[in-house]
Design an enzyme around this catalytic site. Sequence first.
Site, PDB file in Angstrom:
ATOM      1  N   CYS A  96      48.795 101.346  -8.783  1.00 54.02           N
ATOM      2  CA  CYS A  96      49.433 100.202  -9.294  1.00 54.02           C
ATOM      3  C   CYS A  96      48.671  99.576 -10.292  1.00 54.02           C
ATOM      4  CB  CYS A  96      49.705  99.225  -8.207  1.00 54.02           C
ATOM      5  SG  CYS A  96      51.037  98.012  -8.709  1.00 54.02           S
ATOM      6  N   CYS A 156      48.504  96.123 -11.043  1.00 51.68           N
ATOM      7  CA  CYS A 156      48.062  94.939 -11.078  1.00 51.68           C
ATOM      8  C   CYS A 156      46.626  94.473 -10.597  1.00 51.68           C
ATOM      9  CB  CYS A 156      48.807  94.103  -9.635  1.00 51.68           C
ATOM     10  SG  CYS A 156      48.645  94.583  -8.279  1.00 51.68           S
ATOM     11  N   CYS A 185      52.010  94.017 -12.681  1.00 53.52           N
ATOM     12  CA  CYS A 185      51.852  95.398 -12.186  1.00 53.52           C
ATOM     13  C   CYS A 185      52.370  96.281 -13.420  1.00 53.52           C
ATOM     14  CB  CYS A 185      53.021  95.820 -11.070  1.00 53.52           C
ATOM     15  SG  CYS A 185      52.726  94.607  -9.627  1.00 53.52           S
ATOM     16  N   LYS A 190      59.705  98.083  -1.062  1.00 54.71           N
ATOM     17  CA  LYS A 190      58.503  97.095  -1.289  1.00 54.71           C
ATOM     18  C   LYS A 190      59.452  95.940  -1.728  1.00 54.71           C
ATOM     19  CE  LYS A 190      54.127  95.806  -3.274  1.00 54.71           C
ATOM     20  NZ  LYS A 190      53.005  96.327  -3.947  1.00 54.71           N
ATOM     21  N   ARG A 211      46.277  89.069  -2.526  1.00 54.05           N
ATOM     22  CA  ARG A 211      45.845  88.620  -3.904  1.00 54.05           C
ATOM     23  C   ARG A 211      44.798  88.112  -4.079  1.00 54.05           C
ATOM     24  NH1 ARG A 211      52.554  87.661  -5.595  1.00 54.05           N
ATOM     25  NH2 ARG A 211      52.953  89.604  -4.730  1.00 54.05           N
ATOM     26  N   GLU A 244      66.862 103.251  -2.856  1.00 53.78           N
ATOM     27  CA  GLU A 244      65.348 103.212  -3.254  1.00 53.78           C
ATOM     28  C   GLU A 244      64.731 104.603  -2.509  1.00 53.78           C
ATOM     29  OE1 GLU A 244      63.323 102.153  -5.569  1.00 53.78           O
ATOM     30  OE2 GLU A 244      63.942 100.206  -6.041  1.00 53.78           O
ATOM     31  N   LYS A 270      57.573  97.668   3.245  1.00 53.92           N
ATOM     32  CA  LYS A 270      56.672  96.973   3.199  1.00 53.92           C
ATOM     33  C   LYS A 270      57.307  95.427   2.784  1.00 53.92           C
ATOM     34  CE  LYS A 270      52.777  95.705   0.406  1.00 53.92           C
ATOM     35  NZ  LYS A 270      51.865  96.341  -0.835  1.00 53.92           N
ATOM     36  N   SER A 308      49.151  91.671   4.573  1.00 57.43           N
ATOM     37  CA  SER A 308      47.859  90.732   4.683  1.00 57.43           C
ATOM     38  C   SER A 308      48.505  89.275   5.182  1.00 57.43           C
ATOM     39  CB  SER A 308      47.229  90.514   3.386  1.00 57.43           C
ATOM     40  OG  SER A 308      48.205  90.188   2.291  1.00 57.43           O
TER      41      SER A 308
HETATM   42  C1  PBG Z   1      49.857  96.186  -5.311  1.00 55.51           C
HETATM   43  C2  PBG Z   1      49.940  95.831  -3.748  1.00 55.51           C
HETATM   44  C3  PBG Z   1      50.174  94.610  -3.070  1.00 55.51           C
HETATM   45  C4  PBG Z   1      49.764  94.952  -1.946  1.00 55.51           C
HETATM   46  C5  PBG Z   1      50.016  96.272  -1.941  1.00 55.51           C
HETATM   47  N1  PBG Z   1      49.574  97.087  -3.076  1.00 55.51           N
HETATM   48  C6  PBG Z   1      50.276  93.119  -3.833  1.00 55.51           C
HETATM   49  C7  PBG Z   1      51.428  92.981  -4.536  1.00 55.51           C
HETATM   50  O1  PBG Z   1      52.426  93.584  -4.675  1.00 55.51           O
HETATM   51  O2  PBG Z   1      51.388  91.906  -5.090  1.00 55.51           O
HETATM   52  C8  PBG Z   1      50.170  94.067  -0.562  1.00 55.51           C
HETATM   53  C9  PBG Z   1      49.487  94.265   0.333  1.00 55.51           C
HETATM   54  C10 PBG Z   1      49.331  93.419   1.500  1.00 55.51           C
HETATM   55  O3  PBG Z   1      49.914  92.333   1.252  1.00 55.51           O
HETATM   56  O4  PBG Z   1      48.531  93.316   2.498  1.00 55.51           O
HETATM   57  N2  PBG Z   1      51.045  96.139  -6.155  1.00 55.51           N
END
Ligand code: PBG
Length: 330
Positions: A128, A130, A138, A203, A213, A241, A256, A282
Amino acid sequence: MATTHTVPSLSLTRRLRRLRTSATMRALVRETRLSPEMFVLPLFVCEGTGIRREVSSMPGVFNLSVDEAVAETQAAAGDGVRSVLLFGLPDHKDAIGSSASDPNAPVQKAIRAIKSSAPNTLVITDVCLCEYTDHGHCGILDGEKILNDPTVDQLARAAVSHAAAGADIVAPSDMMDGRVGAIRQALDDRGHDEVAIMSYAAKYSSAFYGPFRDAAGSTPAFGDRRSHQMDPANVAEALREMELDIEEGADIVMVKPAVAYLDVITRVKDAFGYPTAAYHVSGEYAMLKAAARNGWIDERRAMLETLTAIKRAGADIIITYYAREAARSL
Ligand code: PBG
């Protein structure tokens, strides 16, 4: 005078409690079992050496320099966890996330170091932009708009650089359209046809990514991720998707977050029968940690109950910050 009374006795053919009479009996008939090899441990790799900085909103999770990431990987293998998912925390960020494909950025270095010190550990990389853009979005921007196709181009470059460093699986988490196909093509063109793709296919645009983040320094400078991540209200769209990503070459598909989307996991597994991963994210981890630290829940039980629910819903693979703790307590 003591009253005598007869013990009422039902004549029941079926008593479901019979199979709950002892721990051994319960273990015998248990339908869902967790095993350490289904867990994937996410690692946040930063520049430098000897760095092990705890993320304040994620107790037990660290920003790790490459040497520490190697040590953590070896410790995880000791616990039975054989797969890691790498995220990068580069020093250099710019508008187009150029360090995402830098062969000397933390992720690429960590892949090489892990593969040479622990060749049996499976290295998965998050793909990604980001974590690499100075605006935290992203993709590549035009004003406040995220441009799909130029972003896909950049993601394919990042994926190829991970494969060149030795990654076993690349995991695009950006939610741009067409990225799985473009990555497959770019990998194949450069002889990386054995590198698998685990697609973050469904996602969702979730509030539960907050602590990540903090860990990755990837909070968007303005706006949010709703123009590319999915609306939490949708499930038919998640199936679309998935279908597209599978057509484009995804080997493993992911849902996710996990806990708030158990129904999506079930639907995806039933519809496609593909290896299905779920990301216990997270915020889902941080909630359990916070409650446990306050003495409000029994952490070990809550952790295992949560991970069991994700597996029961249909996940074959669970990505979780609890990977090591859970493996140790099984
Ligand atoms: C990157 C990404 C994210 C997560 C995994 N890959 C953050 C987002 O989309 O803002 C989140 C993982 C987590 O919260 O544990 N795009």
